[in-house]
Design a protein around this motif. Structure first.
Motif, short mmCIF file in Angstrom:
data_model
loop_
_atom_site.label_atom_id
_atom_site.label_comp_id
_atom_site.label_asym_id
_atom_site.label_seq_id
_atom_site.Cartn_x
_atom_site.Cartn_y
_atom_site.Cartn_z
N PHE A 202 -5.40 -15.35 -31.24
CA PHE A 202 -6.59 -14.59 -31.61
C PHE A 202 -7.33 -14.21 -30.33
O PHE A 202 -7.16 -14.83 -29.28
CB PHE A 202 -7.50 -15.37 -32.57
N ILE A 203 -8.13 -13.18 -30.43
CA ILE A 203 -8.85 -12.63 -29.27
C ILE A 203 -10.25 -13.21 -29.23
O ILE A 203 -10.97 -13.20 -30.24
CB ILE A 203 -8.90 -11.09 -29.33
N VAL A 204 -10.64 -13.73 -28.07
CA VAL A 204 -11.98 -14.28 -27.86
C VAL A 204 -12.84 -13.22 -27.19
O VAL A 204 -12.46 -12.66 -26.16
CB VAL A 204 -11.92 -15.55 -27.00
N CYS A 220 -15.72 -16.55 -32.82
CA CYS A 220 -16.63 -16.41 -31.68
C CYS A 220 -18.07 -16.23 -32.15
O CYS A 220 -19.00 -16.78 -31.54
CB CYS A 220 -16.21 -15.21 -30.82
N LEU A 221 -18.25 -15.49 -33.22
CA LEU A 221 -19.60 -15.24 -33.73
C LEU A 221 -20.25 -16.53 -34.23
O LEU A 221 -21.40 -16.84 -33.90
CB LEU A 221 -19.54 -14.21 -34.85
N LEU A 222 -19.50 -17.32 -34.99
CA LEU A 222 -20.05 -18.58 -35.51
C LEU A 222 -20.25 -19.60 -34.39
O LEU A 222 -21.24 -20.34 -34.38
CB LEU A 222 -19.13 -19.14 -36.58
N SER A 223 -19.31 -19.66 -33.46
CA SER A 223 -19.42 -20.63 -32.36
C SER A 223 -20.59 -20.30 -31.45
O SER A 223 -21.23 -21.20 -30.90
CB SER A 223 -18.12 -20.64 -31.54
N SER A 250 5.49 -26.54 -31.23
CA SER A 250 5.54 -25.38 -32.12
C SER A 250 5.75 -24.10 -31.32
O SER A 250 5.51 -24.04 -30.11
CB SER A 250 4.25 -25.29 -32.93
N ALA A 251 6.16 -23.06 -32.03
CA ALA A 251 6.42 -21.77 -31.37
C ALA A 251 5.13 -21.07 -30.98
O ALA A 251 5.13 -20.23 -30.06
CB ALA A 251 7.23 -20.88 -32.31
N SER A 252 4.03 -21.38 -31.63
CA SER A 252 2.76 -20.71 -31.34
C SER A 252 1.95 -21.40 -30.25
O SER A 252 0.85 -20.95 -29.93
CB SER A 252 1.92 -20.63 -32.62
N TYR A 253 2.49 -22.47 -29.67
CA TYR A 253 1.71 -23.22 -28.68
C TYR A 253 1.37 -22.36 -27.47
O TYR A 253 0.23 -22.35 -27.00
CB TYR A 253 2.49 -24.46 -28.24
N SER A 254 2.34 -21.65 -26.94
CA SER A 254 2.14 -20.89 -25.70
C SER A 254 1.18 -19.72 -25.88
O SER A 254 0.57 -19.27 -24.90
CB SER A 254 3.48 -20.38 -25.17
N THR A 255 1.00 -19.23 -27.08
CA THR A 255 0.11 -18.09 -27.32
C THR A 255 -1.23 -18.51 -27.92
O THR A 255 -2.26 -17.86 -27.68
CB THR A 255 0.78 -17.09 -28.27
N LEU A 256 -1.23 -19.60 -28.69
CA LEU A 256 -2.47 -20.04 -29.33
C LEU A 256 -3.33 -20.88 -28.39
O LEU A 256 -4.57 -20.85 -28.47
CB LEU A 256 -2.15 -20.83 -30.60
N SER A 257 -2.71 -21.63 -27.49
CA SER A 257 -3.46 -22.50 -26.57
C SER A 257 -4.41 -21.72 -25.67
O SER A 257 -5.57 -22.13 -25.49
CB SER A 257 -2.49 -23.34 -25.73
N PRO A 258 -4.00 -20.60 -25.05
CA PRO A 258 -4.96 -19.84 -24.24
C PRO A 258 -6.17 -19.36 -25.04
O PRO A 258 -7.29 -19.33 -24.51
CB PRO A 258 -4.13 -18.66 -23.72
N SER A 259 -5.96 -19.01 -26.30
CA SER A 259 -7.09 -18.58 -27.13
C SER A 259 -8.05 -19.73 -27.40
O SER A 259 -9.28 -19.56 -27.37
CB SER A 259 -6.57 -18.00 -28.45
N ILE A 260 -7.50 -20.92 -27.64
CA ILE A 260 -8.36 -22.09 -27.89
C ILE A 260 -9.17 -22.43 -26.65
O ILE A 260 -10.36 -22.75 -26.72
CB ILE A 260 -7.49 -23.28 -28.34
N LEU A 261 -8.54 -22.38 -25.48
CA LEU A 261 -9.26 -22.67 -24.24
C LEU A 261 -10.33 -21.62 -23.95
O LEU A 261 -11.41 -21.95 -23.44
CB LEU A 261 -8.27 -22.76 -23.08
N LEU A 263 -11.95 -19.97 -26.24
CA LEU A 263 -13.03 -20.27 -27.18
C LEU A 263 -13.85 -21.46 -26.69
O LEU A 263 -15.09 -21.48 -26.83
CB LEU A 263 -12.45 -20.55 -28.56
N ALA A 264 -13.18 -22.46 -26.11
CA ALA A 264 -13.90 -23.62 -25.57
C ALA A 264 -14.82 -23.21 -24.42
O ALA A 264 -15.93 -23.73 -24.27
CB ALA A 264 -12.90 -24.67 -25.10
N ARG A 265 -14.37 -22.28 -23.60
CA ARG A 265 -15.22 -21.80 -22.51
C ARG A 265 -16.45 -21.07 -23.07
O ARG A 265 -17.57 -21.22 -22.55
CB ARG A 265 -14.44 -20.86 -21.60
#
Length: 444
Positions: A202-204, A220-223, A250-261, A263-265
């Protein structure tokens, strides 16, 4: 009439012992004398002696409040201070009234009640101890005022009590509405987290759009808006997700992890109290191992860890430097955890830190405190004293300009040890760490 020292009769009255009846006459005829200063730049306020509590040898002289007991001398001195403040207020209003343009404004100023605190703060000649004293008196009298207000509240008539009940009912309804909206927001965030687990990425966005219904935009809006959602939903959900072995493989790890990080930023930017949880999340990602995973390449793993390190540098800038350096030192200190960061990643992290840390000052002045706090100095020194970090930074692969900046920073750390020791603010263990740092990097 002033003498050669530019002193008025009011000043000499204080030297001879201020009597209330004499002060009253002098201030009534010449209120401007209360704010007049002599050649030593001393006013009548500086000549008022107030009783102060005794200080022990270890107590600081700064910011020690003045206290007044119930003795006759203290009451006399308090009366003198109030007389001076009233005269100063009168003199100030008189000088301002000459510059006023309308009579209505003059009448409005004349009707304003005398406020000692406002007058004392408005004058640049009133000592700080007197201002603290006035604040102390206001605080002591506010308790009795609140008590009287409560007594009047309980003795009110039926109409007032009925009105208060209506106000309480409206407050209760408002609280229920807020709770309902918060529950609705939390429930929506939970549904979004479930949707994220089924998407690839997902896009942050830094500035999310309310009209965009995409998962990333709504997250992003709720966070950004709700600290409760950011802390209790997003970060806890991301932490539990990152801890699971199924997610790493999982197969989505390499693409989902950057989005999670990302969002954390975003959360750490808008919610400072969430930054320790963001640090915990980043350390979980740094501990991930990909030996058994076939879905992620070395380049993807390196890019993900570089994003983690950039987020750590962001946290350092936001005041989390001691915590970040301590966690990295613990990560590099163990033999099993040292593989989480190779030499290239260590150089990448330290090089980024040198870009945000001012390394221009290479010496510490004996009269001036060091540029960095002791916790940051010791935690970063402990990290650089680990074998993995020392080998990576002393190798030829580390850029010459960054190595020069690093030597300047280490020299500053080592020289600050004497300053901390001089003021007895450093322990023997921390001194040993700074000494070890100088020996390992050949800095005296």
């Amino acid at each position: 009439c002033k003498n050669i020292d530019c002193e008025l009769p009011l000043h000499w009255t204080f030297r001879a012992g201020a009597r209330l009846e004499i002060l009253d006459v002098l201030l009534e005829h010449c209120p401007e004398a209360s704010i007049a200063v002599n050649k030593m730049n001393k006013s009548a306020f500086d000549m008022v002696t107030m009783r102060q509590p005794r200080r022990s040898s270890g107590e600081s002289k700064r910011g020690f409040p003045v206290t007044i007991s119930h003795s006759a001398d203290d009451y006399h001195q308090w009366r003198v201070l109030m007389m001076l403040l009233k005269a100063a207020s009168s003199a100030s209003n008189k000088s301002k009234s000459n510059k006023s343009k309308s009579e209505d404004e003059q009448e409005w100023k004349a009707e304003q009640p005398f406020n000692p605190l406002h007058v004392a703060v408005g004058l640049n000649i009133v000592p700080l101890d007197f201002i603290l004293l006035i604040l102390q008196r206001i605080q002591s009298t506010s308790t009795s005022t609140d008590a009287n207000a409560k007594i009047q509240q309980f003795s009110s008539n039926d109409d007032n009590s009925h009105q208060n009940n209506n106000n309480n009912n409206s407050d209760t309804a408002e609280d229920d509405f807020v709770k309902e909206k918060l529950a609705e927001t939390v429930l929506k965030a939970c549904h979004l987290c479930e949707e994220v687990e089924n998407v690839v990425s997902f896009i942050v966005k830094e500035d999310p759009n309310e009209n965009d219904s995409s998962v990333g935009n709504q997250l992003c809006l709720l966070s950004k808006r709700s600290a409760v959602v950011a802390h209790s939903i997003m970060l806890m959900w991301a932490t539990e997700l990152a801890k699971g072995n199924d997610f790493v493989s999982s197969a989505s790890y390499s693409t989902l992890s950057p989005s999670i990080l990302s969002l954390a930023r975003l959360i750490s930017k808008h919610h400072p109290f969430c930054r320790p949880l963001v640090l915990d999340l980043v350390m979980i990602f740094l501990h991930h191992k990909f030996a058994s995973s076939r879905e992620i390449s070395y380049q993807q793993s390196k890019a993900l860890k570089e994003q983690c390190l950039r987020l750590l540098i962001w946290l350092i800038v936001q005041g989390q430097a001691p915590a970040v350096f301590s966690r990295i030192a613990a990560l590099l200190g163990g033999n099993q955890n040292a593989a989480a960061l190779d030499a290239a990643l260590i150089r990448y992290f330290v090089g980024g830190c040198l870009e945000v840390i001012d390394t221009t000052t290479t010496t510490v002045n004996a009269k001036k405190s060091p540029s960095f706090s002791l916790p940051m100095t010791v935690s970063m020194a402990r990290m650089m004293c680990t074998k993995a970090c020392a080998d990576a930074l002393q190798s030829s692969y580390f850029e010459a300009d960054k190595k020069l900046a690093l030597m300047g920073l280490i020299r500053l750390f080592v020289s600050s040890e004497k300053w901390w020791h001089c003021y007895k603010q450093i322990s023997s263990h921390d001194r040993a760490i700074l000494s070890k740092l100088g020996v390992m990097y050949n800095v005296n």
